[in-house]
Design a protein around this motif. Structure first.
Motif: not given
Ligand code: MIC
Ligand code: SF4
Length: 657
Positions: A479-484, A598-612
């Motif tokens: 997805p465009e926003k990789v979140q979890g 970064v700890d267990l249960d932290d919510e992270l978010e990454l833009e897929a586009g940033a992988l370029d």
């Protein structure tokens, strides 16, 4: 094409071309730049698979539409799981037999031997490339054959005639001088190398052996060394092909396959490690890492409960004859259980024919099948808290089947000495072993080898799928926003035995949804439930994440549970490739200290586009901070990851054609 290859060779690193490694790569390069660190695509002459990785490799081959092997030789071995406690393994074996017949592969049936030992005896050839879905494929390097371990998908592609892609390795020259002292073995040489390099010192490198000392080592001894080079993380290890290689090929009836292959006299290795064989003492790797090596004398006297001889590291005729000569006329200590697994049926037969089996039996040894057996937790789990001395190559926690067992790795000499005395024993205290006479010829046994039918008959072969064999799923595009959220946070050197335990679960290798229930079980038994509840997320790890085996289930099963990215301090080579193949983004911390942010249960978010870009940031939403990350992916790999991984990408491109 020819002009392209000419150009690659003209631009190649001239120092590299003088090495055995460089010579083989130059013969096989099809794409890229032959400069250390740069990606190249090479032609693969031979492949091998084993049952535990083979079923998924061939299920993937089906997805890819591969219908016939295009290599010079491909072998499907059945050696890991042969216990058949229910229908599952038996079904896997029948599937593999039908695949072999259809695709034109040689089948080495259960009981014929451990893939690497059999391959060395019968099929490996100096100067050839061999890709195997098993991390100990470098065993073939003992005869100057470039054996590389890879995930099943890469092997399936190679079977279909595609090049194998890897980063051009740096070549480390390991100069051997002198000669081993009595009761010191080739296993001690590789343990000495591990003592110097540790479990990640070989990453990105080929360990190439040279110097006068190599002339004192036979091919099976060289193969013990290249086999366990895998534990340094090296891409592969290799010896030249010389008159000693010819001698071995003569003994196994293949002298016509010999070619001389040596480094040039003026070879210059970028890095040289010098080892004087005469200074090596018996060594042992302590629990729970093959890199935790000390002299045997340091742990001598510790009570031993179990001794296991065998595995692809130490199961040659010479290894077993060492056991025979040391055990003959003696008795195993009453509180030790000693097992011996011959590496191949040919070795087994030779021992039987010469009456040596009787000597082993009389001494109290329990003779097991010619398989991996206890090495991969298929039987012989030690009792709780036991000390087990094994001639194997891995002692990761729990791999033996008993979490609190203390597994030590040693030579056959040390293992047998310890079995006789009942305590860890320096073999030099047992007196000298007399020279082991090698038979002029070792008769190759064919009863459990099945050659494929001709292509016409192969067309009619139906693939036999038992109820436990589930098709491979393709992952959705990223997805465009990789979140979890962070599902687990792990320390350094997490092995694939921790990510995806083998042992009792080995029979689930063809059933990803079932096997996935055990992801990370040894580290956190609640991982599966958490991943299910959260619908996937991130994994945080330390250095050398994914060390050890090539099992792609360590990527496939987390991918099935929705793991989107692993953020680690560093990765092991084969596992990194497997993550890409199954759509999990491998990222590293730009600053290692950020591991603590970064700890267990932290919510992270990454833009897929940033992988370029190779440098990017991830948002830690729970802590309101941004963490700089890196990746080493090529643009083509980024494209594949975005499509859900290489398997999803290739099968989609095939469908669009
Ligand atoms: C191992 O030694 O860990 C194995 C089992 O041979 C693995 C392959 C597997 O997990 O099936 C390997 O070394 O690649
Ligand atoms: Fe088999 Fe053990 Fe060798 Fe792996 S390391 S191939 S399980 S013998």
């Amino acid at each position: 094409m020819e002009n392209k290859i000419k150009k690659i060779l003209e631009d190649a690193d001239t120092k590299l071309l003088k090495t055995v490694t460089g010579k083989i790569l130059a013969e096989h390069v099809l794409k890229g730049e032959l400069q250390p660190g740069e990606e190249i695509g090479i032609r693969i002459d031979q492949t091998l698979t084993q049952d535990a990785t083979g079923t998924v490799a061939y299920l993937e081959a089906e997805v890819l539409g591969i219908d016939r092997a295009k290599t010079e030789l491909s072998v499907s071995y059945v050696d890991h799981n042969t216990l058949k406690m229910d229908h599952k393994n038996a079904d896997d074996h029948v599937y593999l037999q039908s695949v072999a017949a259809k695709y034109g592969l040689i089948l080495s049936k259960a009981g014929n031997g451990i893939c690497h030992q059999v391959h060395l005896e019968r099929y490996a050839r100096p100067g050839k490339t061999l890709l195997g879905s098993d991390s100990h494929t470098p065993t073939a390097g003992g005869m100057g054959c470039m054996g590389i371990g890879a995930g099943g998908l890469d092997v399936a592609l190679a079977i279909g005639g595609e090049p194998f892609f890897l980063k051009t390795p740096a070549v480390v020259g390991i100069k051997l001088m002198g000669r081993l002292k009595p009761m010191v073995a080739a296993k001690d040489v590789i343990l000495a190398v591990l003592q110097k390099l540790g479990v990640k010192g070989g990453v990105g490198k080929v360990l190439e052996y040279f110097g006068p000392g190599i002339k004192t080592l036979t091919v099976p001894e060289r193969a013990t060394i290249t086999n366990m080079g895998a534990e340094t993380g090296a891409t592969t290890s290799i010896f030249p092909s010389d008159e000693i290689t010819l001698d071995f090929l003569h003994r196994v009836g293949r002298e016509d396959e010999w070619v001389r292959l040596e480094a040039d006299d003026d070879v210059e290795y970028g890095e040289i490690i010098e080892i004087d064989l005469s200074e090596i003492v018996p060594l042992i790797a302590k629990p729970h890492s093959p890199g935790d090596v000390v002299p045997v004398s340091e742990v001598a006297g510790l009570t031993v409960n179990q001794v296991c001889i065998g595995s692809c590291t130490n199961s040659s005729f010479k290894d077993l004859m060492t056991a025979v000569y040391m055990l003959k006329g003696k008795r195993v200590s009453p509180h030790v259980s000693l097992t011996i697994s011959p590496g191949s049926m040919s070795v087994y037969y030779e021992l039987a024919e010469r009456g040596h089996l009787a000597e082993l039996i009389a001494a109290g040894a329990r003779i097991l099948e010619c398989t991996c057996g206890p090495c991969i937790g298929q039987g012989q789990a030690p009792r709780s808290g036991a000390v087990s001395v094994r001639t194997f190559n891995r002692n990761f926690k729990g791999r033996s089947g008993t979490t609190d067992a203390q597994v030590y790795l040693s030579s056959v000499e040390t293992a047998v000495s310890s079995a006789l005395t009942g305590v860890i024993t320096d073999p030099r205290s047992m007196g000298e072993l007399r020279e082991i006479p090698m038979p002029d010829k070792i008769k190759m046994q064919d009863a459990l080898i099945v050659e494929p039918p001709d292509p016409k008959q192969a067309e009619a072969v139906e693939l036999m799928r038992g109820p436990n064999i589930k098709p491979i799923e393709l992952r959705e595009a990223l997805p465009e926003k990789v979140q979890g959220s962070v599902l687990i946070k792990l320390e350094d050197n997490i092995s694939t035995d921790i990510i995806m335990p083998a042992g009792v679960y080995l029979s689930l290798r063809s059933n990803v949804p079932e096997y996935a229930k055990h992801v990370f079980e040894p580290a956190d038994p609640n991982f599966y439930d958490r991943a299910k509840e959260k619908g996937g997320g991130f994994v945080i790890a330390g250095d050398n994440y994914g060390q050890g085996s090539s099992r792609e289930h360590a990527a496939l099963c987390p991918s099935h549970l929705g793991v989107m990215a692993v953020i680690a301090k560093s990765f092991a080579r084969i596992h990194l490739a497997n993550l890409i193949n199954f759509g999990i983004i491998p990222l590293t911390f730009k600053n290692e200290e950020d591991y603590d942010r970064v700890d267990l249960d932290d919510e992270l978010e990454l833009e897929a586009g940033a992988l370029d870009s190779n440098e990017l940031v991830i948002k830690n939403l729970s802590k309101g901070i941004e963490i700089p990350l890196r990746h080493t992916l090529t643009p083509a790999e980024v494209m594949r990851i975005k499509a859900g991984g290489s398997l999803a990408y290739i099968s989609k491109s095939n469908a669009d054609k």
